[in-house]
Write an enzyme that holds these catalytic residues in place. Structure first.
Site, PDB file in Angstrom:
ATOM      1  CB  SER A   1       3.234  -4.195  -9.148  1.00 31.27           C
ATOM      2  OG  SER A   1       2.562  -4.526  -7.948  1.00 31.27           O
TER       3      SER A   1
ATOM      4  CB  THR B   1      -4.121   4.469   5.011  1.00 30.84           C
ATOM      5  OG1 THR B   1      -2.844   4.877   4.476  1.00 30.84           O
ATOM      6  CG2 THR B   1      -4.587   3.223   4.281  1.00 30.84           C
ATOM      7  CD  GLU B   2      -3.028   6.745  10.982  1.00 29.34           C
ATOM      8  OE1 GLU B   2      -2.451   7.689  11.543  1.00 29.34           O
ATOM      9  OE2 GLU B   2      -3.590   5.820  11.580  1.00 29.34           O
TER      10      GLU B   2
ATOM     11  CB  ILE C   1       2.744   6.237   8.620  1.00 26.44           C
ATOM     12  CG1 ILE C   1       2.959   5.404   7.345  1.00 26.44           C
ATOM     13  CG2 ILE C   1       1.439   5.840   9.276  1.00 26.44           C
ATOM     14  CD1 ILE C   1       4.359   5.024   7.078  1.00 26.44           C
TER      15      ILE C   1
ATOM     16  CG  ASP D   1       4.305  -8.181  -0.928  1.00 25.70           C
ATOM     17  OD1 ASP D   1       5.510  -8.519  -0.989  1.00 25.70           O
ATOM     18  OD2 ASP D   1       3.807  -7.327  -1.684  1.00 25.70           O
TER      19      ASP D   1
ATOM     20  CG  ASN E   1       4.604  -4.299   1.713  1.00 21.83           C
ATOM     21  OD1 ASN E   1       4.343  -3.267   1.100  1.00 21.83           O
ATOM     22  ND2 ASN E   1       4.447  -5.502   1.176  1.00 21.83           N
TER      23      ASN E   1
END
Length: 645
Positions: free
Chosen positions: A337, A442-443, A445, A485, A490
């Site tokens: 979003s 970020t790293e 994953i 959230d 997530n």
């Protein structure tokens, strides 16, 4: 004509080779060798000779074309290497720790392998920036052209989510092993990819441009509703005879649902965020058809064109941001979003994920929410009172905070520290040098979101859901800070490491002890099924005034006690068969009609997270006892509280 026949020769020879390999494999598998195998080879050789004689003249007429076709076929034949089952050294190595000298040369790596993190707990075996096959490294190469024109000219090609593993001669036993390995979730590498329905569309930046899109949506919805009424095909009851809250509008046709999704995916921002909130509701609350449409909204928005994306990065990180990277994938692998996420590899070989905020989103939150609510209310798609003005104000404030990526980075670091020793959860590390108010790095994953975890074993699903509920209680009553959230994306589960990565801390908020002191007593009373205590604490927390009509009071108490059912019994609670959402759904109309005051502001995000966590457990059909986990949380809270006094 000659060129076409030359191609035909190459194809025919290729088919002959393939046929030979297949016949030999089957004969060997059936235990038929010796003379039959020699006969098969003789027939194949004869067929090739006869075919060459027929087209010999054509080959002679155009030596250039013939030599070109033959040369290419010989290259192909040399690299396919269809070894026979009886050849020595043809067995595959299915070990993930196979020797690196069997892997492809690093010179043929075409960008980072986005399936894996090159650092952190999800690191895979293999070269930096290179995917590791679930079957390990194997002998031989399959369709690898070492004379690639791009590579010959020093240009690094981008191949999105490519698999760089190689394959050698295959036996029937090898094929069966490969099938079994593929069937095991634990041995399968996982990649996140952009939805195939996502499109490249420029984000409308100005308020006028965004308003024009909502205006077009309103007109389209009106036309669609008229067409739907004319067809007389509205169905307000689903297959079970249960009426959904959002299943009562003539505007809710398939065509109109697609119009809504198309507009939300184009404008993105606050309007799309609201659609994503609706997407994670249970079918008892939202029309099942609309839920499926909004599921596409949740999975992926459209993404920015390269020019617009580059302009955003140059503005935030400076014009030389690429100097810090060895590689940057220009097509995003995720879009949501507020922003889209790109793969990149830093100079030292570390793979990272760069989240880039859409331009104009933060400045248009108020107008977007107003425009979307106007369209939905005009079309009567939402029941009256479902989104009261107080809730809309809370959503505006929350969305404004979510657009601050520096704030999100700070909370990600906080949770990484809080959970640094946790055996099951992991928070990716923030890369500060590539962060700004509108860029968060970020790293990288690996894994998959929890809505794709339904195929895991019951034991693994139980463990995932159990840990998520325990984390919810710890966030609220121990950390006093919660990521609110509950979007399934997530939570990324990595089966190789048996860990869940926690992502997206933009919706994180803190809770004062004055709030949690009362709220834990409400949950305590609900777990004890103490109706009077729930009423008393609800009035203290200003859920109720004490002057509500009996119907409203009963509906509120029933809803709280229903939520407390999971914590009330020492027996395993079956989330897959429970009717919690349906029971609460039946109470919503009463509460919408008779509520005198809005609930505490903190409860909007809190109940969204708790409800979403319960829904994850329901979708994954988890089954485990919950009473002990709350008892432990309650005891720890009381002990901590007494220590502070």
């Amino acid at each position: 004509m000659a060129a076409m026949l030359g191609d035909a020769i190459m194809v025919a020879k290729g088919l002959a080779k393939l046929t030979q390999a297949a016949v030999e494999t089957h004969l060997q598998n059936l235990g038929l060798g010796g003379e039959l195998l020699l006969a098969a080879r003789a027939l194949q050789s004869t067929a090739v000779e006869q075919f060459s004689m027929v087209f010999g003249k054509v080959q002679g007429q155009d030596k250039h074309e013939d030599s070109y076709a033959t040369e290419n076929f010989e290259d192909l034949e040399a690299e396919v290497q269809f070894s026979t089952p009886q050849a020595a050294g043809t067995s595959l190595d299915f070990s993930a720790a196979s020797s690196l000298d069997q892997s492809l040369s690093p010179s043929h790596s075409q960008g980072p392998a986005p399936a894996y993190a090159s650092s952190g707990p999800f690191r895979e075996a293999g070269l930096p920036g290179q995917a590791t096959s679930p079957m390990g490294r194997v002998n031989g190469r399959l369709f690898v052209d070492h004379r690639d024109l791009f590579l010959a000219n020093g240009i690094q090609r981008r191949s999105f989510h490519q698999d760089q593993s190689s394959v050698g001669g295959l036996t029937a036993e090898d094929i069966e092993k490969a099938r079994q390995a593929k069937a095991r979730p634990e041995s399968k590498p996982h990649k996140q990819m952009l939805s195939e329905r996502a499109r490249e569309r420029k984000v409308p930046v100005t308020r006028i441009g965004r308003l024009a899109n909502f205006g077009g949506l309103a007109v389209g919805l009106g036309i669609g509703a008229l067409a739907e009424v004319a067809k007389k095909s509205l169905r307000s009851e689903n297959s079970t005879g249960k009426k959904a809250v959002l299943d009562s509008s003539p505007f809710l046709s398939e065509a109109n649902a697609e119009r809504i999704v198309s507009t939300l995916c184009k404008v993105r921002g606050a309007a799309l965020k609201l659609g994503q909130m609706l997407s994670i509701q249970d079918d008892a609350f939202i029309n099942p058809h609309l839920a499926k449409i909004f599921e596409r909204v949740r999975q992926s928005a459209d993404f920015m064109p390269l020019k617009q994306m580059t302009k955003t990065l140059n503005s935030d990180l400076g014009p030389h941001w690429r100097d810090k990277l060895e590689y940057f994938e220009e097509r995003p692998f995720a879009a949501a979003s507020i922003g889209q996420v790109h793969l990149a590899r830093m100079k030292g070989g570390r793979e990272v994920a760069m989240k880039i905020q859409y331009p104009g989103v933060a400045q248009s939150i108020n107008s977007d929410v107003n425009n979307l609510m106007a369209v939905l209310n005009m079309s009567n798609m939402l029941p009256e009172g479902l989104f009261p003005e107080h809730l809309i104000d809370v959503l505006r404030r929350e969305l404004t905070l979510e657009c601050d990526y520096q704030r999100e980075a700070a909370y990600a670091k906080k949770f990484r520290e809080l959970l640094k020793d946790h055996p099951f959860f992991y928070v990716p590390e923030i890369v500060d040098e590539l962060c700004s108010p509108h860029v968060l790095t970020t790293e990288l994953i690996s894994g998959f979101p929890l809505d794709q975890a339904e195929g895991l074993s019951q034991e693994v699903r139980n463990e995932i859901c159990y840990n998520i509920l325990v984390l919810c209680l710890r966030e609220l009553f121990e950390f006093h800070v919660m990521q609110t959230d509950p979007n399934w994306s997530n939570f990324f589960y990595d089966p190789q490491q048996h860990k869940v990565a926690l992502l997206d801390f933009g919706a994180t908020r803190e809770y004062d002890r004055s709030f949690t002191d009362l709220y834990i007593q409400v949950i305590r009373a609900a777990a004890d099924q103490d109706r009077e205590a729930v009423l008393k604490k609800s009035i203290e927390m200003k859920f109720l005034t004490g002057y509500e009509v009996k119907a409203m009071e009963d509906a509120h108490l029933d809803a709280i006690l229903i939520l407390g059912e999971a914590f009330a019994s020492e027996e395993p609670f079956d989330f897959g068969t429970q009717s919690t959402t349906e029971k609460i759904h039946n109470l919503i109309p009463v509460m919408l009609k008779h509520r005198l005051i809005p609930p505490p502001e903190e409860t909007y995000s809190l109940h969204r997270k708790m409800g979403g966590s319960f829904l994850i457990c329901s979708k994954l059909k988890a089954r485990f006892p919950c009473k002990a986990m709350f008892e432990e949380a309650y005891s720890n809270y009381c002990r901590m509280k007494s220590g502070l006094q």
